[in-house]
Design an enzyme around this catalytic site. Structure first.
Site, PDB file in Angstrom:
ATOM      1  N   PHE A  70       7.588   9.430  42.773  1.00 22.33           N
ATOM      2  CA  PHE A  70       9.038   9.684  42.703  1.00 22.33           C
ATOM      3  C   PHE A  70       9.279  10.700  41.594  1.00 22.33           C
ATOM      4  O   PHE A  70       9.010  10.434  40.420  1.00 22.33           O
ATOM      5  CB  PHE A  70       9.858   8.421  42.416  1.00 22.33           C
ATOM      6  CG  PHE A  70      11.334   8.740  42.366  1.00 22.33           C
ATOM      7  CD1 PHE A  70      12.104   8.763  43.521  1.00 22.33           C
ATOM      8  CD2 PHE A  70      11.942   9.097  41.171  1.00 22.33           C
ATOM      9  CE1 PHE A  70      13.448   9.117  43.484  1.00 22.33           C
ATOM     10  CE2 PHE A  70      13.285   9.461  41.120  1.00 22.33           C
ATOM     11  CZ  PHE A  70      14.038   9.470  42.285  1.00 22.33           C
TER      12      PHE A  70
ATOM     13  N   ASP B  69       4.741  13.785  34.581  1.00 15.26           N
ATOM     14  CA  ASP B  69       6.166  13.459  34.680  1.00 15.26           C
ATOM     15  C   ASP B  69       6.393  12.182  33.881  1.00 15.26           C
ATOM     16  O   ASP B  69       6.140  11.076  34.364  1.00 15.26           O
ATOM     17  CB  ASP B  69       6.570  13.282  36.147  1.00 15.26           C
ATOM     18  CG  ASP B  69       8.055  12.947  36.295  1.00 15.26           C
ATOM     19  OD1 ASP B  69       8.698  12.599  35.284  1.00 15.26           O
ATOM     20  OD2 ASP B  69       8.565  13.023  37.434  1.00 15.26           O
TER      21      ASP B  69
ATOM     22  N   LYS C 252      15.816  11.497  31.190  1.00 11.15           N
ATOM     23  CA  LYS C 252      16.340  10.153  30.969  1.00 11.15           C
ATOM     24  C   LYS C 252      16.640   9.861  29.487  1.00 11.15           C
ATOM     25  O   LYS C 252      17.644  10.305  28.988  1.00 11.15           O
ATOM     26  CB  LYS C 252      15.411   9.120  31.610  1.00 11.15           C
ATOM     27  CG  LYS C 252      15.437   9.241  33.152  1.00 11.15           C
ATOM     28  CD  LYS C 252      15.054   7.995  33.885  1.00 11.15           C
ATOM     29  CE  LYS C 252      15.463   8.083  35.350  1.00 11.15           C
ATOM     30  NZ  LYS C 252      14.397   8.445  36.282  1.00 11.15           N
TER      31      LYS C 252
END
Ligand SMILES: *Cc1c(COP(=O)(O)O)cnc(C)c1O
Length: 415
Positions: free
Chosen positions: A152, A237, A266
């Site tokens: 993801f 990531d 984030k």
């Protein structure tokens, strides 16, 4: 201890009205739990009905430092009173200190500031391709990037082009070419997929959305070795796994691996503003020339001020230590639930994927029942739920949250 009364007492009308209003005009691309949050502090949030809930999702780790973190709010408030946006057409006095401190935190020397996680991923892909053509010498238009099954990395067209999740992809083609997916955790399969046109390997060091999938300990070191040997960039990531969540600054640190590029997002915005970045050395990030890439909001002074404050929090090491200590407690408590409605548990720091016995309940049902007991969590893929409370959660609150999960499992077993 703070608990939320059942949804059936009190006054659910405010909640129902707020949900109805939102659903009437907000696109239905989410299926939220039926709670309407009004405020939050630390690991706790309060709903419009005045009920308090322990936030065990922390906005998918964007709120690692807690809701209304005073240091981050101070930095944001101070900057709000000065200037918030200049665009990169001009310099601003906040960007320099931010990129300097973030690069140092990552042990690199250059930062490309963006806003959302997906933008950091897209930027990393562009940098890797440009590096491939300009430095590695790949023939124009031929570059490929290796990714992992179950990945993801966000929601843009190019990113969903290499997802294997039908709900992320179906109906959104045509897709961007140039990606190859191999099984996650299998370094030999990854090596076999690399050819002379491979410019990068793009991986989550721990797969978050897939259910907190922690690869074998030898995997990332082996990937690092292969990438170095084949002159391929290793892109980690760390948008969800990084910035304290796993008990270290980066999840890669857990196995002593240093990627060529970190993708961050984030928690980098402290839960206040979207802040993301690609972090690497100038021999790679330096391939970008003026005019080739950009973002109106990327590197804006408000984002940079908050980002600097986030880096300052991480420089203390306190949050990494908290994640480690609370994570050990969480792992011990969750492991004891295996065989009591739980099939498997995977943890890394204060981050847990819990596979519920699918015969008992779906992940969604467990999350709804947890919510009724005052704990907010999120399901992923069927019967898996994930817990990622703010790193500031107290040991007692965390203990209490696991008690609620145990009670939910007893309830669904008896039902
Ligand atoms: C959330 C996430 C993204 C995308 O971030 P957005 O800010 O939602 O675009 C990318 N990669 C990983 C690993 C993520 O968890």
């Amino acid at each position: 201890m703070d608990t939320a009364p059942s949804l059936t007492d009190g006054a659910p009308s405010l909640t129902a009205a707020a949900i109805e209003r939102e659903e009437a005009h907000a696109a239905h691309n989410y299926h939220p739990l039926p709670i309407v949050v009004e405020s939050g502090e630390g690991a706790w949030v309060t709903s419009v009905d005045g009920r308090r809930y322990l936030d065990c999702l922390a906005a998918y780790s964007a709120v690692n430092f807690g809701h209304s973190n005073p240091d981050l709010l101070d930095a944001a408030r101070a900057q709000l009173g000065r200037i918030t946006l200049t665009s990169r057409a001009f310099h601003n006095d906040q960007l320099g200190p931010f990129v300097e401190s973030l690069a140092a935190l990552a042990g690199k020397d250059m930062v490309l500031p963006m806003n959302t996680g997906a933008e950091a991923v897209e930027s990393g892909i562009k940098v890797a391709r440009a590096w491939g053509y300009r430095v590695k010498g790949v023939a124009d238009g031929m570059a490929n990037i290796i990714v992992a099954d179950g990945n993801f990395h966000g929601r843009t067209i190019s990113i969903v082009s290499f997802s294997d999740d039908p709900s992320a992809r179906d109906g959104f083609g045509p897709f961007t070419p140039g990606f190859r997916s191999v099984p996650y955790g299998d370094a030999a399969a990854l090596e076999a997929a690399i050819d002379e046109n491979t410019v990068a390997v793009l991986l989550e060091p721990i797969q978050g959305e897939a259910g907190i999938i922690v690869p074998p300990e030898s995997y990332l070191p082996a990937v690092r070795e292969v990438c170095t040997a084949k002159n391929v960039l290793m892109i980690a990531d760390e948008i969800q796994s990084g910035l304290g969540r796993t008990g270290s600054t980066f999840a890669c640190d857990r196995v002593g691996v240093v990627p060529d590029l970190y993708l961050l997002g984030k928690a980098l915005g402290g839960g206040i503003v979207p802040v993301s970045a690609v972090v690497g050395n100038a021999d790679i990030l330096g391939v970008l020339r003026p005019g080739e890439h950009g973002s109106t909001f990327g590197g804006n002074p408000l984002a940079a001020a908050v980002g600097s404050a986030v880096v300052a929090l991480l420089e203390t090491g306190d949050f990494q230590r908290l994640a480690d200590a609370r994570g050990a407690l969480l792992a011990a408590r969750l492991t004891a639930l295996i065989g009591h409605g739980v099939v498997a548990v995977r943890t890394a720091g204060l981050w847990a994927g819990i596979d519920i016995d699918p015969a008992l309940a779906s992940g969604r049902e467990v999350c709804e029942r947890l919510m009724e007991r005052g704990v907010l969590a999120k399901d992923t893929h069927g019967s898996t739920i994930r817990l990622a409370p703010p790193l500031v959660v107290s040991a007692a609150d965390l203990d209490w949250a696991v008690d609620q999960l145990a009670a939910v499992l007893r309830d669904v077993s008896a039902a």
